[in-house]
Design a protein around this motif. Structure first.
Motif, mmCIF file in Angstrom:
data_model
loop_
_atom_site.group_PDB
_atom_site.id
_atom_site.type_symbol
_atom_site.label_atom_id
_atom_site.label_comp_id
_atom_site.label_asym_id
_atom_site.label_seq_id
_atom_site.Cartn_x
_atom_site.Cartn_y
_atom_site.Cartn_z
ATOM 1 N N PHE A 1 -9.697 14.242 1.123
ATOM 2 C CA PHE A 1 -9.185 12.903 0.846
ATOM 3 C C PHE A 1 -7.664 12.849 0.956
ATOM 4 O O PHE A 1 -7.102 11.960 1.599
ATOM 5 C CB PHE A 1 -9.636 12.455 -0.542
ATOM 6 C CG PHE A 1 -9.165 11.073 -0.921
ATOM 7 C CD1 PHE A 1 -9.452 9.976 -0.132
ATOM 8 C CD2 PHE A 1 -8.430 10.877 -2.086
ATOM 9 C CE1 PHE A 1 -9.017 8.707 -0.476
ATOM 10 C CE2 PHE A 1 -7.986 9.615 -2.443
ATOM 11 C CZ PHE A 1 -8.283 8.525 -1.631
ATOM 12 N N ILE A 2 -6.972 13.810 0.351
ATOM 13 C CA ILE A 2 -5.514 13.783 0.401
ATOM 14 C C ILE A 2 -5.024 14.041 1.832
ATOM 15 O O ILE A 2 -4.000 13.485 2.255
ATOM 16 C CB ILE A 2 -4.891 14.774 -0.603
ATOM 17 C CG1 ILE A 2 -3.396 14.471 -0.783
ATOM 18 C CG2 ILE A 2 -5.117 16.209 -0.207
ATOM 19 C CD1 ILE A 2 -2.745 15.248 -1.919
ATOM 20 N N THR A 3 -5.765 14.832 2.610
ATOM 21 C CA THR A 3 -5.426 15.028 4.019
ATOM 22 C C THR A 3 -5.603 13.732 4.797
ATOM 23 O O THR A 3 -4.779 13.405 5.675
ATOM 24 C CB THR A 3 -6.295 16.145 4.632
ATOM 25 O OG1 THR A 3 -6.099 17.350 3.897
ATOM 26 C CG2 THR A 3 -5.938 16.390 6.091
ATOM 27 N N ALA A 4 -6.654 12.982 4.481
ATOM 28 C CA ALA A 4 -6.891 11.702 5.147
ATOM 29 C C ALA A 4 -5.772 10.706 4.846
ATOM 30 O O ALA A 4 -5.275 10.006 5.750
ATOM 31 C CB ALA A 4 -8.236 11.130 4.712
ATOM 32 N N VAL A 5 -5.360 10.637 3.575
ATOM 33 C CA VAL A 5 -4.280 9.723 3.202
ATOM 34 C C VAL A 5 -2.980 10.125 3.884
ATOM 35 O O VAL A 5 -2.252 9.280 4.440
ATOM 36 C CB VAL A 5 -4.103 9.699 1.661
ATOM 37 C CG1 VAL A 5 -2.854 8.905 1.276
ATOM 38 C CG2 VAL A 5 -5.336 9.102 0.987
ATOM 39 N N THR A 6 -2.678 11.409 3.891
ATOM 40 C CA THR A 6 -1.431 11.888 4.492
ATOM 41 C C THR A 6 -1.425 11.658 5.995
ATOM 42 O O THR A 6 -0.407 11.213 6.563
ATOM 43 C CB THR A 6 -1.237 13.385 4.195
ATOM 44 O OG1 THR A 6 -1.380 13.618 2.791
ATOM 45 C CG2 THR A 6 0.142 13.855 4.631
ATOM 46 N N SER A 7 -2.526 11.922 6.664
ATOM 47 C CA SER A 7 -2.617 11.707 8.108
ATOM 48 C C SER A 7 -2.472 10.233 8.453
ATOM 49 O O SER A 7 -1.816 9.876 9.443
ATOM 50 C CB SER A 7 -3.952 12.242 8.639
ATOM 51 O OG SER A 7 -4.077 13.630 8.415
ATOM 52 N N SER A 8 -3.056 9.365 7.632
ATOM 53 C CA SER A 8 -2.969 7.923 7.880
ATOM 54 C C SER A 8 -1.537 7.432 7.733
ATOM 55 O O SER A 8 -1.060 6.594 8.523
ATOM 56 C CB SER A 8 -3.891 7.165 6.920
ATOM 57 O OG SER A 8 -5.240 7.521 7.130
ATOM 58 N N ILE A 9 -0.829 7.957 6.731
ATOM 59 C CA ILE A 9 0.566 7.573 6.540
ATOM 60 C C ILE A 9 1.420 8.058 7.707
ATOM 61 O O ILE A 9 2.272 7.318 8.230
ATOM 62 C CB ILE A 9 1.089 8.094 5.196
ATOM 63 C CG1 ILE A 9 0.545 7.232 4.057
ATOM 64 C CG2 ILE A 9 2.619 8.132 5.161
ATOM 65 C CD1 ILE A 9 0.975 7.637 2.679
#
Length: 481
Positions: free
Chosen positions: A304-312
């Protein structure tokens, strides 16, 4: 016409007892207080997955003993497929909560299942243990009990040897034919305010001359004299929209005060037996089954935190920068490493002497010991990439009307997102990095399994190093030349 009550509703009804839960200096009722609203709604929805035909077979198994569906955490795995079934249930709950709820009862249930599955090995220490834990396992399974575990003592004076500061220890002060009376305190009891029962035992080895400190008890959350003192709620913020994780997934932590709490003998699993309690602490089945759940949840959280970081990174246009790609690659490596260790633990599962199939603990332990470094590092990477964007998040309503709406989209939009959508993305990132919830999770992942230094040292101490030494020995012999 009869109305069927869902499992989630049945669980919530059980919380309307006389439990002593203290928040902000007041005794509150958890089912009526806004600080618990989102968390209890989340738990209710997870419990109800067993009532849903689309998810029932994933989260539960048919139990012949109870003649009904039971959560997979209560499954005593007897083959590789049953380990996979347990993993699928853990994954479903973890993914539904993005890995940010760590004590949803599947961990504690798994510990109970491990103790139950190996109950015969405790017969030499206490012949009554097996009967008691079997009875409680059956009870918890039948009512789909929400359980939590508490082991640690309050931080009063840790310079003193174990047992010398009795105020820091939960202890038996008296007993009679009906049961025992407990006095003392325990920390940190995550989820205790909304648990059915709390399993308490010491995490450290108790010296033999202090047997009254060596006990394992199951305490009903509504027991008279048990006080649960909550930390500050992170779910009482005004806008649920601005704090999407805090409002739904704030697991409450509490310190427990035992003011002469009575526990009946059938729920005193062990007492006055330091060696037996230590064996419970070291029980391989309990640890393997419970931490198997923990590392599956960790993987969901890292994902989840990887998904948020990649999206940003994509929305602020830095995902083509080499240094950013390197950091995102590091997060993906973390995610794949934990996933690989989960797969290895399941692939190398073997039966124990009782026929219970257990995930290989060496891989579980490795994943757990990596996790307390991986997650703080993931938070650091998210902060580094999002940078000042984390403190430019506007407050209040995002879909503004009037004169500044065009400027909001012009200055606060992203590569593909309009301002409201991008702001919500950054709100998620702030929840993980800068909010009280985010700070709590950073601490949790570092210390939930105990002292990380001691855990890594233990992995070395317990490793069979003869094989390693044997690899070096040929180089130490004199040459034939």
């Amino acid at each position: 016409m009869s109305t069927t009550i869902s499992r989630g509703q049945t669980y919530l009804q059980r919380l309307n007892d006389e439990r002593n839960v203290w928040l902000d200096g007041e005794r509150i009722r958890v089912t009526e207080h806004h600080a618990f609203r989102g968390t209890l709604q989340t738990i209710e929805s997870l419990f109800n997955l067993m009532d849903d035909a689309d998810t029932r077979e994933t989260v539960a198994y048919w139990d012949e003993q109870t003649n009904g569906y039971v959560h997979q955490a209560f499954q005593v795995p007897r083959n590789a497929q049953e380990i996979s079934s347990r993993a699928a249930a853990f994954r479903l709950w973890s993914d539904r909560t993005y890995g940010v709820m760590s004590r949803l009862s599947d961990y504690a249930r798994s510990r109970l299942t491990g103790w139950y599955a190996t109950r015969d090995e405790m017969a030499a220490h206490d012949p009554s243990y097996g009967v008691k834990i079997a009875a409680y396992y059956d009870e918890a399974k039948r009512k789909d009990a929400f359980l939590t575990i508490v082991q640690r003592d309050p931080q009063i004076n840790r310079a003193l040897p174990v047992g010398e500061d009795e105020d820091a220890m939960l202890r038996i002060i008296s007993k009679n034919t009906e049961g025992v009376v407990l006095r003392g305190a325990k920390m940190v009891a995550t989820a205790a305010p909304y648990a059915d029962d709390i399993i308490a035992y010491p995490v450290q080895r108790i010296p033999g001359h202090r047997p009254e400190l060596a006990h394992m008890v199951i305490v009903a959350a509504g027991s008279p004299g048990l006080h649960m003192v909550c930390r500050e709620s992170f779910a009482t913020l005004e806008s649920d929209t601005a704090h999407p994780l805090s409002s739904q997934y704030d697991e409450m932590d509490a310190v427990l005060f035992f003011d002469d709490v009575f526990v009946p003998w059938e729920r005193v699993l062990l007492h006055n037996n330091a060696e037996a309690v230590w064996q419970i602490r070291c029980n391989t089945a309990s640890s393997s089954l419970a931490y198997h759940q923990s590392i599956i949840r960790l993987h969901s959280k890292l994902e989840f935190i990887t998904a948020v970081t990649s999206s940003i990174a994509k929305e602020i246009g830095v995902d083509s920068f080499l240094n950013v790609q390197e950091q995102l690659g590091e997060m993906i490596s973390q995610m794949h490493t934990i996933e690989g260790l989960i797969i290895a633990s399941e692939a190398q599962a073997v039966p124990d002497v009782y026929g219970n199939w257990l995930p290989a603990f060496k891989y579980i332990e490795t994943a757990r010991n990596l996790g307390n470094r991986y997650y703080p590092r993931a938070v650091e990477i998210l902060k580094t990439i999002a940078a000042g964007g984390l403190i430019q998040i506007p407050s209040g309503k995002l879909e503004l009307e009037g004169s500044i709406s065009p400027m909001m989209n012009k200055y606060l939009g992203g590569v593909t997102m309009q301002a409201p959508e991008k702001i919500r993305l950054f709100q998620l990132a702030w929840e993980l990095t800068g909010s009280p919830l985010g700070a709590r999770h950073d601490l949790y992942e570092r210390f939930y399994a105990g002292d990380p230094v001691r855990n890594r040292a233990s992995q070395y101490v317990q490793y069979d190093k003869k094989r390693l030494y044997a690899r070096v020995e040929p180089w130490l012999r004199p040459s034939d030349e």
